[in-house]
Design a protein around this motif. Structure first.
Motif, PDB file in Angstrom:
ATOM      1  N   PRO A   7       2.009   4.888   1.065  1.00 41.86           N
ATOM      2  CA  PRO A   7       1.839   5.551   2.363  1.00 41.86           C
ATOM      3  C   PRO A   7       0.651   6.506   2.390  1.00 41.86           C
ATOM      4  CG  PRO A   7       4.144   5.595   1.729  1.00 41.86           C
ATOM      5  CD  PRO A   7       3.365   5.050   0.562  1.00 41.86           C
ATOM      6  N   THR A  66       0.829  -1.200   0.000  1.00 39.73           N
ATOM      7  CA  THR A  66       0.000   0.000   0.000  1.00 39.73           C
ATOM      8  C   THR A  66       0.859   1.245   0.000  1.00 39.73           C
ATOM      9  OG1 THR A  66      -1.602  -1.208   1.310  1.00 39.73           O
ATOM     10  CG2 THR A  66      -1.861   1.161   1.233  1.00 39.73           C
ATOM     11  N   HIS A 109      -2.528   4.404   2.916  1.00 43.51           N
ATOM     12  CA  HIS A 109      -2.535   3.462   4.029  1.00 43.51           C
ATOM     13  C   HIS A 109      -3.693   3.820   4.964  1.00 43.51           C
ATOM     14  CE1 HIS A 109      -1.256   1.219   7.543  1.00 43.51           C
ATOM     15  NE2 HIS A 109      -0.445   0.542   6.733  1.00 43.51           N
TER      16      HIS A 109
END
Length: 146
Positions: free
Chosen positions: A4, A2, A7
């Motif tokens: 950042p 994922t 996320h």
């Protein structure tokens, strides 16, 4: 893996920060802009936002105080929260940094330079009418003859 920025923990931290900003800044013209999400050196997520507006220093102070009271009440058992601290490590900016559910959140503003002031000239020494003003008996008095 994922990104950042996407996320779930970063999205939650950003949402919580925006919510708390709106709750604490009801009558302020300052806004949170320039959002960035990255991984810090220790691998944790790091979300940053810049405060823009007429008085960002006062807005940051009020917001950090509110975050401190909010985090101290809600502090989770896992120790993933940290109270806001003032960060002056980057020259030219002031930031408040805290950890919310393991995500570092940083809200900052550029330091405003003080208004330039005109240099003042040193006063020039005044020339008195000679040395007579400082010495006793400077004036001659005529003696009258008797």
């Amino acid at each position: 893996m994922t990104s950042p920025a996407l996320h779930p923990d970063a999205v939650t931290a950003k949402w919580a920060t925006i919510k708390h900003w709106c709750d604490s800044q009801t009558n302020r013209a300052e806004t949170l802009t320039d959002w960035h999400t990255r991984r810090a050196d220790d691998g944790r997520l790091h979300v940053t936002a810049q405060i823009t507006g007429p008085d960002p220093a006062a807005a940051l102070t009020a917001f950090a105080a509110r975050q401190a009271s909010y985090i101290s009440v809600r502090a989770n058992q896992g120790g993933e929260d940290a109270l806001p601290i003032l960060d002056l490590s980057v020259s030219g900016r002031t930031a408040a940094v805290w950890r919310l559910d393991g995500v570092w959140v940083e809200v900052w503003h550029h330091d405003t330079a003080p208004a330039p002031h005109k240099p003042t000239r040193a006063p020039s020494p005044r020339l008195l009418g000679g040395l007579g003003a400082r010495l006793p008996y400077t004036r001659r008095t005529k003696e009258t003859s008797r």
